[in-house]
Every structure is written in C-alpha cells, then in structure tokens.
Design an enzyme around this catalytic site. Structure first.
Site, PDB file in Angstrom:
ATOM      1  N   LYS A 151       0.859  -1.166  -0.006  1.00  0.00           N
ATOM      2  CA  LYS A 151      -0.016   0.111  -0.043  1.00  0.00           C
ATOM      3  C   LYS A 151       0.803   1.021   0.014  1.00  0.00           C
ATOM      4  CE  LYS A 151      -3.959  -2.301   0.443  1.00  0.00           C
ATOM      5  NZ  LYS A 151      -4.922  -2.170  -0.617  1.00  0.00           N
ATOM      6  N   LYS A 177       1.425  -9.911  -2.782  1.00  0.00           N
ATOM      7  CA  LYS A 177       0.409  -9.746  -3.825  1.00  0.00           C
ATOM      8  C   LYS A 177       0.016  -8.291  -4.307  1.00  0.00           C
ATOM      9  CE  LYS A 177      -4.306  -9.322  -3.265  1.00  0.00           C
ATOM     10  NZ  LYS A 177      -4.752  -8.326  -4.199  1.00  0.00           N
ATOM     11  N   ASP A 179      -2.063  -5.289  -5.965  1.00  0.00           N
ATOM     12  CA  ASP A 179      -3.365  -4.907  -5.725  1.00  0.00           C
ATOM     13  C   ASP A 179      -4.319  -5.200  -6.995  1.00  0.00           C
ATOM     14  OD1 ASP A 179      -5.504  -4.363  -3.929  1.00  0.00           O
ATOM     15  OD2 ASP A 179      -4.153  -2.781  -3.026  1.00  0.00           O
ATOM     16  N   GLU A 180      -5.540  -4.957  -6.791  1.00  0.00           N
ATOM     17  CA  GLU A 180      -6.211  -5.505  -7.857  1.00  0.00           C
ATOM     18  C   GLU A 180      -6.329  -4.523  -9.065  1.00  0.00           C
ATOM     19  OE1 GLU A 180      -7.465  -4.752  -4.627  1.00  0.00           O
ATOM     20  OE2 GLU A 180      -8.468  -2.765  -5.304  1.00  0.00           O
ATOM     21  N   HIS A 269      -8.606 -12.500  -7.682  1.00  0.00           N
ATOM     22  CA  HIS A 269      -9.319 -11.401  -7.043  1.00  0.00           C
ATOM     23  C   HIS A 269     -10.718 -11.175  -7.423  1.00  0.00           C
ATOM     24  CE1 HIS A 269      -9.865  -7.538  -5.134  1.00  0.00           C
ATOM     25  NE2 HIS A 269      -8.772  -7.711  -4.548  1.00  0.00           N
ATOM     26  N   LYS A 310     -13.396  -4.906   5.972  1.00  0.00           N
ATOM     27  CA  LYS A 310     -13.905  -3.847   5.639  1.00  0.00           C
ATOM     28  C   LYS A 310     -14.914  -3.961   4.681  1.00  0.00           C
ATOM     29  CE  LYS A 310     -10.410  -2.830   2.098  1.00  0.00           C
ATOM     30  NZ  LYS A 310      -9.325  -2.150   1.579  1.00  0.00           N
TER      31      LYS A 310
HETATM   32  O1  LIG Z   1      -6.832  -6.453  -2.564  1.00  0.00           O
HETATM   33  C1  LIG Z   1      -7.159  -6.675  -1.479  1.00  0.00           C
HETATM   34  O2  LIG Z   1      -7.426  -7.833  -1.035  1.00  0.00           O
HETATM   35  C2  LIG Z   1      -7.022  -5.527  -0.400  1.00  0.00           C
HETATM   36  O3  LIG Z   1      -6.136  -4.813  -1.268  1.00  0.00           O
HETATM   37  C3  LIG Z   1      -6.573  -5.732   0.939  1.00  0.00           C
HETATM   38  O4  LIG Z   1      -6.332  -4.533   1.549  1.00  0.00           O
HETATM   39  P1  LIG Z   1      -6.607  -4.148   2.881  1.00  0.00           P
HETATM   40  O5  LIG Z   1      -6.035  -5.344   3.944  1.00  0.00           O
HETATM   41  O6  LIG Z   1      -5.490  -2.917   3.025  1.00  0.00           O
HETATM   42  O7  LIG Z   1      -7.917  -3.850   3.233  1.00  0.00           O
HETATM   43 MG   LIG Z   2      -7.032  -4.579  -2.772  1.00  0.00          MG
END
Ligand SMILES: O=C(O)[C@H](O)COP(=O)(O)O
Ligand SMILES: [Mg+2]
Length: 415
Positions: A151, A177, A179-180, A269, A310
């Site tokens: 991040k 991983k 990110d999407e 994903h 979340k």
């Molecule tokens: O792609 C994912 O699964 C999320 O980016 C997870 O991110 P987070 O743990 O910061 O919510």
């Molecule tokens: Mg993500």
C-alpha cells in the site's frame, strides 16, 4: 414438444435427473403475477422460451427447463444437460443468470445456489493445485498462508514495491500480492516489477531458507494475460493473479488452459463481485461466483472475512465449505480472507473460518506503527499465537511487534 408457453415450464411433480443442472432462485414476482406465473417465466426465458406462445415443429430438440419447487419466495429449476455447451461458462451463465436478471416479470431475482451435475463438472478443468499450493509452493502446509498487498495500492515505483516485498517476506509473510488495480501502468511497469520482485524473492528465500511467493497481477485482455503468464513461468514465478469478475470467465478459462503446462497457480481477486451479490434480493450470490471460479479452475479466491473486515460479506463459512467439499474429484480451492484485516482480527477470523485458508492484510501490515517488517512480524505472530493456542494478549507480552499492533488497532473491525 412441451414448453412452448411459459405455463408449461412448471411441474411440481418433476424429479430432477442426475444429469440435470439445478438452480435455486429467490424471486419477487411483479405486480399482477403470482409465484407460479413468475417461476414459469423464469424457467422459460432461461432455457428455450420467450414471452409469446410458440408453435414448434416436432424436430426441434426439447431443452425446456422445469420449475419443480415453489415455496416461501424461492423456486428450484432443473435444466437439461444438453441445454449447455460443456466447458463454456459464458454460455451457461447466459442461460441461468442471463436475461432473467432483467425481466419485468420479476421485481427481483437472485441466483442463490447451483447443483452442478457430474455431466457438467467433468467438462471443466477445475483448479490445477488448489489448497496444495500451501505445501507445494510455500512452507505453510500446517497453517494459514499469509499474504500482504503493498500500500498505497497504486503509485509505488518498482523499487519501492520491491523494497516493501523484501520487508514483508523477511517479517514472515509467505506471499506478496499485487493490488487489484495494479497491472502495467507508467509508474510501475509489469515486466520490470515481475523481474525485480522475483529476484528479490530469490534473495529472501536464500537468506531465510523459506519458500516465498509473488502473486503478480496479469489482468488484461486474454491474449496479453497469456503472454504475461508465460513471462511469469519463464522467470520462475509460481503464481499469477487475475481479477476474475472484471476480466470475465471466458478470459479466466483461457488463462487456466494456458497455465496447464506452465506449472503456475491462479490467484483470483473478485473485485466487482459486489455488483452482482451485494443487493440481497437480486443478482448472483457470491456462493455461485465461487462455484464458477472452482469449475473454471482458479486455485485461490477471495471469499470474504466472515464479517470481520472492511468489505460487506455473505456466508464466508458456507462458501469455504463448498470450495473444500468433494466435487467429482475436482481439486479444492484455497479460500482467501482479505479486506481490512489486521493482527487483532486473526483469532476471531480463524475461529470462524479455520486454518486451511490464506489470510491477507495490506493496511494491517504496512500501517503498523513501526512499518512493514514489524507489521509482517505482528501478523505472523498473531497466527503463531493461534497455532500455539495462546491468546494474542498473552503472546504479545514477549512479542513487541504484536503488542504494538494490538495497541494500535485492538480487535477493531474497520469500515
Ligand atoms: O486486494 C485486497 O485484498 C486488499 O487490497 C486488501 O487490503 P487491506 O488489507 O488494506 O484492506
Ligand atoms: Mg485490494
């Protein structure tokens, strides 16, 4: 033949055959229609019927579906095997989740569950590895595999990305991983990121003696995904990641076919799934999306956090159980819990979903007060505490990284 008028598509005395594909729908009939009317229209439009009564000649093959159970706002519909092209998920969905999702005969309709007959299952490849990736590619056979997502999700340069990978792996994370929404953008191109992250993986593996993995996001048009998968395999990668809903199941199937000879696993994903499954009385349940993913052949898929993260979730536990159950010999799928997790949520999460899973934290690792490596250690310590059956608070007494994470976030469920 029967089934030329929608009334002919209801038969509550019908017993589905072993080869029928059976769908369960929740439906809300439109004003002026009752459940039987609506059920007939759903079965008709999703198989071979239309709004008008047809005069059909004898040589037309009868591919009518039958609504055979109607109760409490739900219906079950049986579809004959020959309605479907084997191995073609796009065609199957155009029947069972196609026009009916928008037809005015129902105010709302939700595809809740599917019983996939062996005659259909055997036409799909299924996962190449499934949960075996935990021992085959990683050292996580007896515990949850741990993943993290750098991040901010986009904007890091390749060098930043690789440095975050190094710290996360050194801290005890198994998988890094993408990110999407990170694919091949100007600030962090796919090929450089792949090469440098895998080089770093090799260095960390040498330093720690542990197996590490990189889930590189190959999401793109189908031909480009295949080209990127070739690059991953040629450079010694074990995993590719695909945003399976946004790319579409036909594209995922192309990647699955292509990776058969590459020895790489597919991480799915599910970004955009909530467009289909979040509104509770309409769309396609996540349970069905997960079933589709297994048939098409992904090895891991995000299935939610049992409401501890979340993102809004459906029945994570029920979906995970389905992914683990026998399905005519198809490999299982490793469920991934992700979205708003942190060390304080590990115990309640694992209590709910068990340990044959992958758990993943982005913010819950990199947002640690002492940075990524400490965050990775804290995440791993939370899992080690669970393995040793020690409460997180007690384990934190001599694990300062976990203590700092718990001080920071407690057991809070973020929004
Ligand atoms: O792609 C994912 O699964 C999320 O980016 C997870 O991110 P987070 O743990 O910061 O919510
Ligand atoms: Mg993500």
């Amino acid at each position: 033949m029967p089934g030329i008028s929608y009334e002919d598509f209801v038969d509550t005395g019908y017993l589905p055959s072993d080869s029928d594909l059976v769908c369960e729908f929740a439906i809300e009939p439109a004003a002026g229609l009752d459940m039987v009317d609506a059920a007939g229209r759903v079965a008709s439009e999703s198989s071979n019927g239309t709004w008008a009564t047809l005069d059909v000649s004898e040589d037309v093959v009868d591919l009518s579906a039958t609504a055979f159970r109607i109760e409490d706002g739900e219906i079950a519909v049986a579809y004959p095997r020959d309605l479907f092209e084997g191995g073609n998920m796009a065609q199957i969905l155009s029947c069972i989740a196609g026009n009916i999702m928008g037809m005015k005969a129902v105010d709302a309709i939700r595809l809740l569950d599917v019983r996939w007959p062996e005659a259909i299952v055997e036409t799909f490849r299924g996962p190449q590895f499934g949960s075996a990736v935990k021992s085959e590619f990683l050292d996580a056979g007896d515990r949850p595999a741990l993943a993290t997502v750098p991040k901010p999700k986009v904007g890091l340069t390749t060098d930043d990305h690789v440095e975050i990978a190094r710290r996360a792996w050194l801290g005890g994370i198994d998988l890094l991983k993408d990110d999407e929404n990170l694919t091949n953008q100007s600030f962090n191109g796919f090929e450089d990121r792949l090469t440098h992250t895998l080089e770093m993986r090799d260095r960390v593996e040498e330093e720690t003696g542990d197996s590490k993995g990189y889930l590189v996001n190959i999401t793109a048009n189908a031909d480009e995904m295949k080209r990127r998968a070739d690059l991953v395999a040629a450079q010694g990668g074990d995993f590719v990641m695909v945003d399976v809903v946004t790319t579409g199941w036909a594209a995922v199937a192309s990647v699955r076919e292509h990776t058969d000879d590459l020895d790489v696993a597919i991480h799915a994903h599910r970004a955009m799934h909530a467009a289909f499954d979040r509104v509770e009385n309409h769309g396609v349940a996540m349970r069905v999306l997960a079933q589709i993913a297994r048939l098409v052949g992904v090895d891991h898929i995000h299935t939610g956090t049992a409401n501890l993260g979340k993102l809004a979730n459906e029945d994570t536990v029920g979906i995970n159980d389905w992914l683990a159950d026998d399905l005519y010999g198809l490999n299982d799928v490793l469920p991934v819990a992700s979205g708003g997790l942190h060390p304080g949520t590990v115990k309640p999460l694992l209590d709910r979903i068990g340990t044959n899973v992958m758990i993943q934290a982005g913010g819950g690792v990199h947002g640690h007060p002492d940075g990524t490596e400490a965050g990775a250690r804290a995440f791993r310590q939370a899992v080690d505490a669970y393995r040793d059956d020690v409460s997180p608070d007690e384990y934190a007494e001599d694990h300062p990284e976990l203590a700092a994470a718990l001080d920071n976030w407690g057991t809070h469920t973020p929004r």
